[in-house]
Design an enzyme around this catalytic site. Structure first.
Site, short mmCIF file in Angstrom:
data_model
loop_
_atom_site.label_atom_id
_atom_site.label_comp_id
_atom_site.label_asym_id
_atom_site.label_seq_id
_atom_site.Cartn_x
_atom_site.Cartn_y
_atom_site.Cartn_z
N HIS A 28 -7.50 -5.43 9.82
CA HIS A 28 -7.19 -5.03 8.44
C HIS A 28 -5.86 -5.64 7.98
O HIS A 28 -4.97 -5.91 8.79
CB HIS A 28 -7.23 -3.51 8.26
CG HIS A 28 -6.11 -2.74 8.88
ND1 HIS A 28 -6.30 -1.50 9.46
CD2 HIS A 28 -4.79 -2.98 9.01
CE1 HIS A 28 -5.15 -1.03 9.90
NE2 HIS A 28 -4.21 -1.92 9.64
N ASP A 41 0.81 -1.22 0.00
CA ASP A 41 0.00 0.00 0.00
C ASP A 41 0.85 1.28 0.00
O ASP A 41 2.05 1.24 0.24
CB ASP A 41 -0.99 0.00 1.18
CG ASP A 41 -0.36 -0.52 2.49
OD1 ASP A 41 0.87 -0.58 2.57
OD2 ASP A 41 -1.12 -0.85 3.41
N GLU A 98 -9.90 -2.59 4.97
CA GLU A 98 -10.54 -2.38 6.26
C GLU A 98 -11.78 -3.25 6.39
O GLU A 98 -12.32 -3.73 5.39
CB GLU A 98 -10.93 -0.90 6.40
CG GLU A 98 -9.76 0.08 6.38
CD GLU A 98 -8.86 -0.01 7.62
OE1 GLU A 98 -9.26 -0.65 8.62
OE2 GLU A 98 -7.76 0.55 7.57
N ASN A 100 -8.04 -3.96 14.11
CA ASN A 100 -9.41 -4.26 13.66
C ASN A 100 -9.42 -5.38 12.61
O ASN A 100 -10.45 -5.65 12.00
CB ASN A 100 -10.08 -3.00 13.09
CG ASN A 100 -9.35 -2.46 11.86
OD1 ASN A 100 -8.35 -3.03 11.43
ND2 ASN A 100 -9.87 -1.38 11.30
C1 F6R Z 1 0.99 -1.62 6.11
C2 F6R Z 1 0.05 -2.70 6.40
C3 F6R Z 1 -0.83 -2.61 7.61
C4 F6R Z 1 -0.10 -3.02 8.89
C5 F6R Z 1 -1.03 -2.96 10.09
C6 F6R Z 1 -0.32 -3.30 11.39
O1 F6R Z 1 1.70 -1.87 4.92
O2 F6R Z 1 0.00 -3.63 5.67
O3 F6R Z 1 -1.95 -3.41 7.39
O4 F6R Z 1 0.39 -4.33 8.74
O5 F6R Z 1 -1.60 -1.68 10.20
O6 F6R Z 1 0.59 -2.29 11.70
P1 F6R Z 1 1.60 -2.45 12.91
O7 F6R Z 1 2.59 -3.48 12.52
O8 F6R Z 1 2.22 -1.09 13.04
O9 F6R Z 1 0.79 -2.87 14.11
#
Ligand code: F6R
Length: 244
Positions: free
Chosen positions: A138, A67, A143, A136
């Site tokens: 995602h 992303d 989402e 959540n």
């Molecule tokens: C970003 C991504 C997000 C993160 C998620 C967890 O490229 O894929 O889905 O994996 O937000 O983020 P952290 O590791 O900071 O808890």
């Protein structure tokens, strides 16, 4: 689904790095699907360490990231391109021309999303996709929703996310309102998927995503259906997941 139990974050990072390293050794021109966020940083640090010791060669490796924020150029310090350079690419012998993220500067969402899916196809698909998980459920920026979105698409960030990101920008107006993300089918089509989950704060979502039904309300739950899915998690994150 395979579960690799780890002692703590460091152990989980080393084991995940071991899996990625084995992938690159076995297939030097692998296409790695990469993630940002805090969780994979330890994995990237371990890969850098092994690269410095001469154990891994990334010269032929290709990457596609999950992303990117819409509106941020790669040199913006909040862009995911900047994150990847800082946390991995600047420290290994990967050819930057072989590293790919959605182009956040292209405001034509339809064109950019189609181009990214086409790029993944041209690369021959993802050999190994690394994933984190949001509280959540995602994955990437997919989402919770009433349906799974298949391909790369543009998402509107929630007011919560915009507020949370505001501290990184001088003015709230500069905070990205949208992001491009690979879709659920893009992720499911990866040959192998490795998800890393660590820490007590992720115990509930790990339980909900992998001990319950598959549902778009918890996007990560779809990984239960992937034929080669490995969950690398520490004891704290696994604390509520009896029977996994
Ligand atoms: C970003 C991504 C997000 C993160 C998620 C967890 O490229 O894929 O889905 O994996 O937000 O983020 P952290 O590791 O900071 O808890």
């Amino acid at each position: 689904m395979r579960v690799i139990r780890c002692k703590d974050y460091k152990d989980a990072s080393r084991k995940t790095a071991n899996i990625i390293s084995a992938q690159v050794i076995l297939k030097p021109d692998s296409v790695l699907g990469l993630a940002t966020g805090s969780t994979p940083i330890g994995t990237y640090q371990q890969l850098i360490e092994w690269y410095e010791k001469g154990d891994i060669d990334f010269s032929q490796t290709r990457t596609v990231n999950l992303d990117e924020y819409v509106g941020l150029a790669p040199d913006h310090d909040q862009s995911y391109a900047y994150f990847m350079n800082k946390n991995l690419f600047d420290h290994i012998n990967i050819d930057k021309a072989n590293t790919h993220l959605p182009d956040g500067t292209n405001r034509n969402a339809k064109e950019q999303c189609a181009a990214y899916d086409e790029l993944i196809r041209e690369l021959g698909g993802v050999d190994l996709q690394l994933l984190g998980i949001g509280h959540n459920g995602h994955i990437g920026f997919n989402e919770p929703s009433d349906e799974f979105v298949k391909g790369t698409h543009c998402v509107d960030l929630t007011e919560n996310t915009i507020d949370a990101n505001a501290r990184f920008f001088e003015h709230r107006d500069e905070v990205p309102r949208q992001a491009y993300t690979m879709g659920i089918l893009d992720i499911l089509q990866a040959e192998r998927v490795v998800m890393i989950i660590t820490g007590e704060s992720k115990a509930q979502i790990l339980h909900d995503a992998f001990c319950g039904p598959v549902t778009p309300k918890i996007p990560a739950s779809i990984m239960q259906l992937h034929p080669d899915f490995t969950l690398v998690a520490d004891e704290a994150a696994l604390s509520l997941a009896e029977g996994l």
